[in-house]
Design a protein around this motif. Structure first.
Motif, mmCIF file in Angstrom:
data_model
loop_
_atom_site.group_PDB
_atom_site.id
_atom_site.type_symbol
_atom_site.label_atom_id
_atom_site.label_comp_id
_atom_site.label_asym_id
_atom_site.label_seq_id
_atom_site.Cartn_x
_atom_site.Cartn_y
_atom_site.Cartn_z
ATOM 1 N N PRO A 133 0.895 -1.319 -0.054
ATOM 2 C CA PRO A 133 0.008 -0.001 0.117
ATOM 3 C C PRO A 133 0.983 1.278 -0.017
ATOM 4 C CG PRO A 133 -0.157 -1.160 2.188
ATOM 5 C CD PRO A 133 0.641 -2.075 1.209
ATOM 6 N N SER A 134 0.454 2.302 -0.638
ATOM 7 C CA SER A 134 1.115 3.434 -0.712
ATOM 8 C C SER A 134 1.335 4.281 0.373
ATOM 9 C CB SER A 134 0.197 4.416 -1.712
ATOM 10 O OG SER A 134 -0.909 4.682 -1.146
ATOM 11 N N ASP A 135 0.762 4.075 1.437
ATOM 12 C CA ASP A 135 1.098 4.485 2.896
ATOM 13 C C ASP A 135 2.247 4.337 3.441
ATOM 14 O OD1 ASP A 135 -0.101 2.227 3.720
ATOM 15 O OD2 ASP A 135 -1.516 3.211 4.802
ATOM 16 N N LEU A 136 2.814 2.958 2.889
ATOM 17 C CA LEU A 136 3.886 2.769 3.316
ATOM 18 C C LEU A 136 5.122 3.647 3.333
ATOM 19 C CD1 LEU A 136 4.174 -1.300 2.723
ATOM 20 C CD2 LEU A 136 4.367 -0.079 5.013
ATOM 21 N N GLN A 189 10.645 1.344 9.454
ATOM 22 C CA GLN A 189 9.931 1.490 8.268
ATOM 23 C C GLN A 189 10.655 0.764 7.254
ATOM 24 O OE1 GLN A 189 8.742 5.450 7.745
ATOM 25 N NE2 GLN A 189 7.436 5.151 6.096
ATOM 26 N N LEU A 190 11.764 0.856 7.279
ATOM 27 C CA LEU A 190 12.417 -0.100 5.930
ATOM 28 C C LEU A 190 12.226 -1.383 5.989
ATOM 29 C CD1 LEU A 190 16.136 1.899 5.954
ATOM 30 C CD2 LEU A 190 14.181 2.056 4.048
ATOM 31 N N PRO A 227 6.425 -2.224 -11.396
ATOM 32 C CA PRO A 227 7.838 -1.642 -10.846
ATOM 33 C C PRO A 227 8.147 -0.315 -10.918
ATOM 34 C CG PRO A 227 7.667 -3.765 -12.355
ATOM 35 C CD PRO A 227 6.254 -3.078 -12.479
ATOM 36 N N LYS A 228 7.842 0.228 -11.973
ATOM 37 C CA LYS A 228 8.207 1.717 -11.906
ATOM 38 C C LYS A 228 7.742 2.590 -11.109
ATOM 39 C CE LYS A 228 8.502 5.884 -15.283
ATOM 40 N NZ LYS A 228 8.009 6.403 -16.495
ATOM 41 N N ARG A 229 6.380 2.383 -10.639
ATOM 42 C CA ARG A 229 5.418 3.117 -9.851
ATOM 43 C C ARG A 229 5.850 2.930 -8.380
ATOM 44 N NH1 ARG A 229 0.856 1.928 -8.857
ATOM 45 N NH2 ARG A 229 -0.102 3.688 -8.269
ATOM 46 N N THR A 230 6.224 1.587 -8.183
ATOM 47 C CA THR A 230 6.694 1.399 -6.748
ATOM 48 C C THR A 230 8.293 1.795 -6.588
ATOM 49 O OG1 THR A 230 5.522 -0.992 -6.749
ATOM 50 C CG2 THR A 230 7.541 -0.823 -5.250
#
Length: 213
Positions: free
Chosen positions: A78-81, A93-94, A136-139
């Motif tokens: 999830p993006s909030d990570l 967090q890492l 992959p690119k977005r991540t």
């Protein structure tokens, strides 16, 4: 193969429920049958909606494929990570990001999609580019933005955040992911995953910790 439930959740808008059912069907069918083996008719049938409804939410199969890849990534990563929180040591967090990424890339669906991308495709096929940009690119861009924020706050020293993001994810994949793609590795046990993630994060911090200035 688990296909989506056709029963709407109480209180959920009907259009959103149909969209979710279509995405769930796409996330199940594309890895199982491949891009060329999935039709919009099949998606509609699995989702329990009409083909017209599928097209009303997703204009074509390319769009649906991209959105299915994005949705799968959001499910497990999830993006909030990637929101820099500055609460406690950054290592925690890492580690959370690393575990989520590792679960994603070793999931059955992700391995199936990677194998599809590895098959011989026409030179003008747009499928690899669509997959790369949607997943992959977005991540990698999200993690690079996270690193940039941590660098600005002095929590890390990362001169090239794009390069560092690529290095982090490549380290996490390691030999194990390559063996999975080749079909010659059993699922990794939880203690081994923990050890792999911890070692990767510690190596990354030795390279980019704040003391490296």
């Amino acid at each position: 193969m688990n296909l989506p439930s056709r029963n709407a959740s109480p209180g959920r808008p009907k259009d959103l429920e149909k969209r979710a059912a279509i995405l769930d069907a796409a996330k199940a069918l594309f890895p199982a049958r491949g891009y060329d083996g999935v039709s919009m008719d099949a998606i509609a049938q699995a989702a329990g909606v009409s083909k017209l409804t599928v097209y009303s939410h997703f204009q074509d199969k390319d769009t649906l494929f991209v959105e299915a890849v994005k949705a799968k990534c959001e499910d497990l990563l999830p993006s909030d990570l990637f929101v820099a929180r500055f609460e406690g040591p950054i290592r925690g967090q890492l580690v959370r990001i690393a575990h989520a990424f590792f679960r994603l890339i070793t999931s059955d669906e992700a391995i199936a999609i990677h194998r599809i991308m590895s098959r011989q495709l026409p030179e003008d096929s747009h499928l690899p580019r669509m997959f790369w940009e949607a997943g992959p690119k977005r991540t990698q861009e999200a993690f690079a933005a996270f690193l940039k924020a941590e660098h600005a706050a002095g929590e890390l020293h990362v001169p090239d955040c794009t390069l560092a993001a690529s290095q982090f994810f490549c380290l996490l994949k390691g030999e194990y992911h390559a063996r999975l793609l080749c079909g010659c590795s059993a699922p990794m046990e939880s203690p081994d995953v923990d050890a792999h993630v911890d070692a990767t994060v510690d190596l990354f911090l030795r390279a980019y910790g704040p003391g490296r200035r």
